[in-house]
Design an enzyme around this catalytic site. Sequence first.
Site, PDB file in Angstrom:
ATOM      1  N   THR A 127      54.054  20.439  19.878  1.00 11.41           N
ATOM      2  CA  THR A 127      53.898  22.110  20.288  1.00 11.41           C
ATOM      3  C   THR A 127      52.803  21.369  21.640  1.00 11.41           C
ATOM      4  OG1 THR A 127      53.253  24.072  20.211  1.00 11.41           O
ATOM      5  CG2 THR A 127      51.536  22.403  19.174  1.00 11.41           C
ATOM      6  N   ASP A 128      53.840  21.972  23.056  1.00 10.16           N
ATOM      7  CA  ASP A 128      53.281  21.518  23.771  1.00 10.16           C
ATOM      8  C   ASP A 128      51.625  22.156  23.523  1.00 10.16           C
ATOM      9  OD1 ASP A 128      53.519  24.377  23.658  1.00 10.16           O
ATOM     10  OD2 ASP A 128      54.768  24.463  26.363  1.00 10.16           O
ATOM     11  N   GLU A 129      51.415  22.925  22.901  1.00 10.07           N
ATOM     12  CA  GLU A 129      49.767  23.382  23.805  1.00 10.07           C
ATOM     13  C   GLU A 129      48.861  22.771  22.311  1.00 10.07           C
ATOM     14  OE1 GLU A 129      48.888  27.375  21.113  1.00 10.07           O
ATOM     15  OE2 GLU A 129      51.251  27.915  21.645  1.00 10.07           O
ATOM     16  N   TYR A 139      45.153  27.028  15.448  1.00  8.52           N
ATOM     17  CA  TYR A 139      46.833  26.496  15.549  1.00  8.52           C
ATOM     18  C   TYR A 139      46.895  25.172  16.220  1.00  8.52           C
ATOM     19  CZ  TYR A 139      51.484  25.756  16.858  1.00  8.52           C
ATOM     20  OH  TYR A 139      52.814  25.715  16.853  1.00  8.52           O
ATOM     21  N   LYS A 183      47.516  21.339  14.722  1.00  7.03           N
ATOM     22  CA  LYS A 183      49.064  20.796  15.471  1.00  7.03           C
ATOM     23  C   LYS A 183      48.584  19.360  16.166  1.00  7.03           C
ATOM     24  CE  LYS A 183      52.762  21.821  14.917  1.00  7.03           C
ATOM     25  NZ  LYS A 183      53.633  21.696  13.448  1.00  7.03           N
TER      26      LYS A 183
HETATM   27  P1  NAD Z   1      57.622  29.864  11.309  1.00  6.35           P
HETATM   28  O1  NAD Z   1      56.627  30.178  11.877  1.00  6.35           O
HETATM   29  O2  NAD Z   1      58.923  31.087  12.322  1.00  6.35           O
HETATM   30  O3  NAD Z   1      57.911  29.208   9.552  1.00  6.35           O
HETATM   31  C1  NAD Z   1      57.260  28.228   9.742  1.00  6.35           C
HETATM   32  C2  NAD Z   1      58.076  28.012   8.268  1.00  6.35           C
HETATM   33  O4  NAD Z   1      57.396  26.675   8.068  1.00  6.35           O
HETATM   34  C3  NAD Z   1      58.006  29.008   7.380  1.00  6.35           C
HETATM   35  O5  NAD Z   1      59.543  29.201   6.818  1.00  6.35           O
HETATM   36  C4  NAD Z   1      56.901  28.581   6.177  1.00  6.35           C
HETATM   37  O6  NAD Z   1      57.273  29.154   4.863  1.00  6.35           O
HETATM   38  C5  NAD Z   1      57.707  27.576   6.296  1.00  6.35           C
HETATM   39  N1  NAD Z   1      55.801  26.744   5.435  1.00  6.35           N
HETATM   40  C6  NAD Z   1      54.548  27.175   5.871  1.00  6.35           C
HETATM   41  N2  NAD Z   1      54.049  26.984   4.939  1.00  6.35           N
HETATM   42  C7  NAD Z   1      54.343  26.304   4.168  1.00  6.35           C
HETATM   43  C8  NAD Z   1      54.203  24.870   3.447  1.00  6.35           C
HETATM   44  N3  NAD Z   1      52.776  24.795   3.220  1.00  6.35           N
HETATM   45  N4  NAD Z   1      54.547  24.300   3.035  1.00  6.35           N
HETATM   46  C9  NAD Z   1      56.453  24.109   3.421  1.00  6.35           C
HETATM   47  N5  NAD Z   1      57.078  24.976   4.337  1.00  6.35           N
HETATM   48  C10 NAD Z   1      56.113  26.440   4.275  1.00  6.35           C
HETATM   49  O7  NAD Z   1      57.629  28.514  12.610  1.00  6.35           O
HETATM   50  P2  NAD Z   1      58.668  28.026  14.161  1.00  6.35           P
HETATM   51  O8  NAD Z   1      58.425  29.136  15.098  1.00  6.35           O
HETATM   52  O9  NAD Z   1      59.904  28.323  13.669  1.00  6.35           O
HETATM   53  O10 NAD Z   1      58.048  26.478  14.347  1.00  6.35           O
HETATM   54  C11 NAD Z   1      58.385  25.547  13.495  1.00  6.35           C
HETATM   55  C12 NAD Z   1      57.322  24.051  14.449  1.00  6.35           C
HETATM   56  O11 NAD Z   1      57.587  24.068  14.978  1.00  6.35           O
HETATM   57  C13 NAD Z   1      55.787  24.525  13.748  1.00  6.35           C
HETATM   58  O12 NAD Z   1      55.453  23.342  13.307  1.00  6.35           O
HETATM   59  C14 NAD Z   1      55.749  24.922  14.676  1.00  6.35           C
HETATM   60  O13 NAD Z   1      54.071  24.220  15.461  1.00  6.35           O
HETATM   61  C15 NAD Z   1      56.668  24.100  15.669  1.00  6.35           C
HETATM   62  N6  NAD Z   1      56.900  24.742  17.508  1.00  6.35           N
HETATM   63  C16 NAD Z   1      56.629  26.244  17.753  1.00  6.35           C
HETATM   64  C17 NAD Z   1      57.354  26.720  18.696  1.00  6.35           C
HETATM   65  C18 NAD Z   1      57.239  28.271  19.139  1.00  6.35           C
HETATM   66  O14 NAD Z   1      57.847  27.912  19.446  1.00  6.35           O
HETATM   67  N7  NAD Z   1      58.675  28.076  17.430  1.00  6.35           N
HETATM   68  C19 NAD Z   1      57.587  25.622  20.055  1.00  6.35           C
HETATM   69  C20 NAD Z   1      57.028  24.187  19.778  1.00  6.35           C
HETATM   70  C21 NAD Z   1      56.672  23.967  18.527  1.00  6.35           C
HETATM   71  O1  DAU Z   2      54.181  26.526  23.260  1.00  6.25           O
HETATM   72  C1  DAU Z   2      54.317  26.567  21.860  1.00  6.25           C
HETATM   73  C2  DAU Z   2      53.988  27.683  20.868  1.00  6.25           C
HETATM   74  O2  DAU Z   2      54.349  28.628  21.590  1.00  6.25           O
HETATM   75  C3  DAU Z   2      54.406  27.235  19.692  1.00  6.25           C
HETATM   76  O3  DAU Z   2      53.762  26.368  19.084  1.00  6.25           O
HETATM   77  C4  DAU Z   2      53.578  28.109  18.893  1.00  6.25           C
HETATM   78  O4  DAU Z   2      54.137  28.716  17.262  1.00  6.25           O
HETATM   79  C5  DAU Z   2      54.176  29.507  18.857  1.00  6.25           C
HETATM   80  O5  DAU Z   2      54.093  30.829  18.535  1.00  6.25           O
HETATM   81  C6  DAU Z   2      54.332  29.972  20.408  1.00  6.25           C
HETATM   82  O6  DAU Z   2      52.691  30.476  20.669  1.00  6.25           O
HETATM   83  P1  DAU Z   2      52.413  31.063  21.520  1.00  6.25           P
HETATM   84  O7  DAU Z   2      51.015  31.764  21.536  1.00  6.25           O
HETATM   85  O8  DAU Z   2      52.857  31.008  23.343  1.00  6.25           O
HETATM   86  O9  DAU Z   2      53.792  32.525  21.624  1.00  6.25           O
HETATM   87  P2  DAU Z   2      52.915  34.190  21.590  1.00  6.25           P
HETATM   88  O10 DAU Z   2      54.457  34.745  21.626  1.00  6.25           O
HETATM   89  O11 DAU Z   2      51.954  34.383  19.939  1.00  6.25           O
HETATM   90  O12 DAU Z   2      52.609  34.491  22.810  1.00  6.25           O
HETATM   91  C7  DAU Z   2      53.001  34.026  24.036  1.00  6.25           C
HETATM   92  C8  DAU Z   2      52.547  34.866  25.525  1.00  6.25           C
HETATM   93  O13 DAU Z   2      52.794  36.462  25.017  1.00  6.25           O
HETATM   94  C9  DAU Z   2      51.146  34.690  25.084  1.00  6.25           C
HETATM   95  O14 DAU Z   2      50.579  34.229  26.029  1.00  6.25           O
HETATM   96  C10 DAU Z   2      50.573  35.789  24.431  1.00  6.25           C
HETATM   97  C11 DAU Z   2      51.349  37.422  24.504  1.00  6.25           C
HETATM   98  N1  DAU Z   2      51.539  38.086  23.825  1.00  6.25           N
HETATM   99  C12 DAU Z   2      51.965  37.746  22.617  1.00  6.25           C
HETATM  100  C13 DAU Z   2      51.846  38.382  22.058  1.00  6.25           C
HETATM  101  C14 DAU Z   2      52.798  38.502  20.654  1.00  6.25           C
HETATM  102  C15 DAU Z   2      50.745  39.452  24.084  1.00  6.25           C
HETATM  103  O15 DAU Z   2      50.843  39.501  25.508  1.00  6.25           O
HETATM  104  N2  DAU Z   2      51.481  40.015  23.686  1.00  6.25           N
HETATM  105  C16 DAU Z   2      51.615  40.344  21.914  1.00  6.25           C
HETATM  106  O16 DAU Z   2      51.579  41.159  21.386  1.00  6.25           O
END
Ligand code: NAD
Ligand code: DAU
Length: 338
Positions: free
Chosen positions: A124-126, A152, A156
């Site tokens: 992730t970019d985080e 988190y 990562k």
């Molecule tokens: P999500 O939370 O929607 O899904 C995570 C999945 O992993 C779920 O299906 C969960 O059951 C499974 N899981 C959790 N623990 C596990 C374990 N111990 N063994 C096997 N499976 C397990 O997450 P997402 O948003 O789809 O993110 C997927 C990946 O992409 C993550 O690694 C996250 O860090 C990365 N990522 C997410 C974003 C975003 O914006 N959502 C952006 C960049 C990177």
């Molecule tokens: O940048 C990639 C990341 O993006 C991934 O690695 C993470 O898995 C994914 O969850 C996401 O992280 P963020 O923290 O950026 O996403 P989130 O949707 O939780 O929040 C987006 C922005 O919105 C953040 O600045 C917090 C704000 N927010 C979030 C929630 C849930 C609110 O203002 N209100 C809310 O209720």
Amino acid sequence: MKIIVTGGAGFIGSNFVYYELKNSNDEIICYDKLTYAGNLETLKDAENNPNYKFIRGSISNRERVYRLFEEEKPDIIVNFAAESHVDRSIEDPELFLRTNIIGTSVLLDACKKYGIKRFHQVSTDEVYGDLPLDRPDLFFTEKTNLHTSSPYSASKASADLIVQAYQRTYQIPATISRCSNNYGPYHFPEKLIPLMIINALNNKKLPVYGTGENVRDWLYVEDHCSAIDLIIRKGKVGEIYNVGGHNEKTNLHVVKTILKILGKSEDLIEFVTDRKGHDRRYAIDPTKIETELGWTPKTKFDDGIKMTVDWYLKNKDWWEKIISGEYQDYYEKMYGNR
Ligand code: NAD
Ligand code: DAU
């Protein structure tokens, strides 16, 4: 080829399973523990595809992972499995360390023991921390230092370092991608965009953290999937690729856009206590993946957000089941007294 998609029952993993079933002839195995974020309903349209199989298990369970490798002999692992929500990591960091760091190291040990053609870590970019709001000229490149803010992101970044260590020490053919915020179908409603769409549809308040000026760089999920697909097939072993589409928006802009699409009043917005350690701005420089692998994102934010709202309108069954369960307790805990 046989590809194991860990975490394939979550948001991005499931979109990747569908992407591969549509665009390749490879065998796709979804390996997922099915935590609160994993959902087999999401994968029901894949169930009858002869190239698809689901196996339940945790990436942290060494015995189970070794058995998976012995039985399936995968060519490629794409590791999406993770605890992914920043707010939950602030409440319970340890689970994030166990899944995101130890889980990744168990998968790498299996690759070392049984062999693998490619291990891809979905990062992730985080891991780069955040950028100031008043420096729009700054972007994260692959050379930006790791500088994490939340449990988190720290977990990562640690996983990325373990992947690089295994690549160098044991020659595991690994790649890493670092993507910005995704949005689209099957996004779990604890995250900003689906939470706001669903609350607006239910005429509930939309809880914006702090002033709403924090910036995220949004990418439609299918564009992330196409980037990972390119990296596992054409990316160079040992390399990191940033993925993002230059769609920077303030949270307030995103929330107001959703309200506008739904024809709802901005009076639904409620400013609530800020997230602890809240990252200010994320912004990806995707030059490397664009120039070296020819990747380009297809969906602009204005189109993607309309498609996403439309998906949530058409798939109420999917999210109503989620928000009627334990999600209620989560919502009360996080937002009850905020
Ligand atoms: P999500 O939370 O929607 O899904 C995570 C999945 O992993 C779920 O299906 C969960 O059951 C499974 N899981 C959790 N623990 C596990 C374990 N111990 N063994 C096997 N499976 C397990 O997450 P997402 O948003 O789809 O993110 C997927 C990946 O992409 C993550 O690694 C996250 O860090 C990365 N990522 C997410 C974003 C975003 O914006 N959502 C952006 C960049 C990177
Ligand atoms: O940048 C990639 C990341 O993006 C991934 O690695 C993470 O898995 C994914 O969850 C996401 O992280 P963020 O923290 O950026 O996403 P989130 O949707 O939780 O929040 C987006 C922005 O919105 C953040 O600045 C917090 C704000 N927010 C979030 C929630 C849930 C609110 O203002 N209100 C809310 O209720």
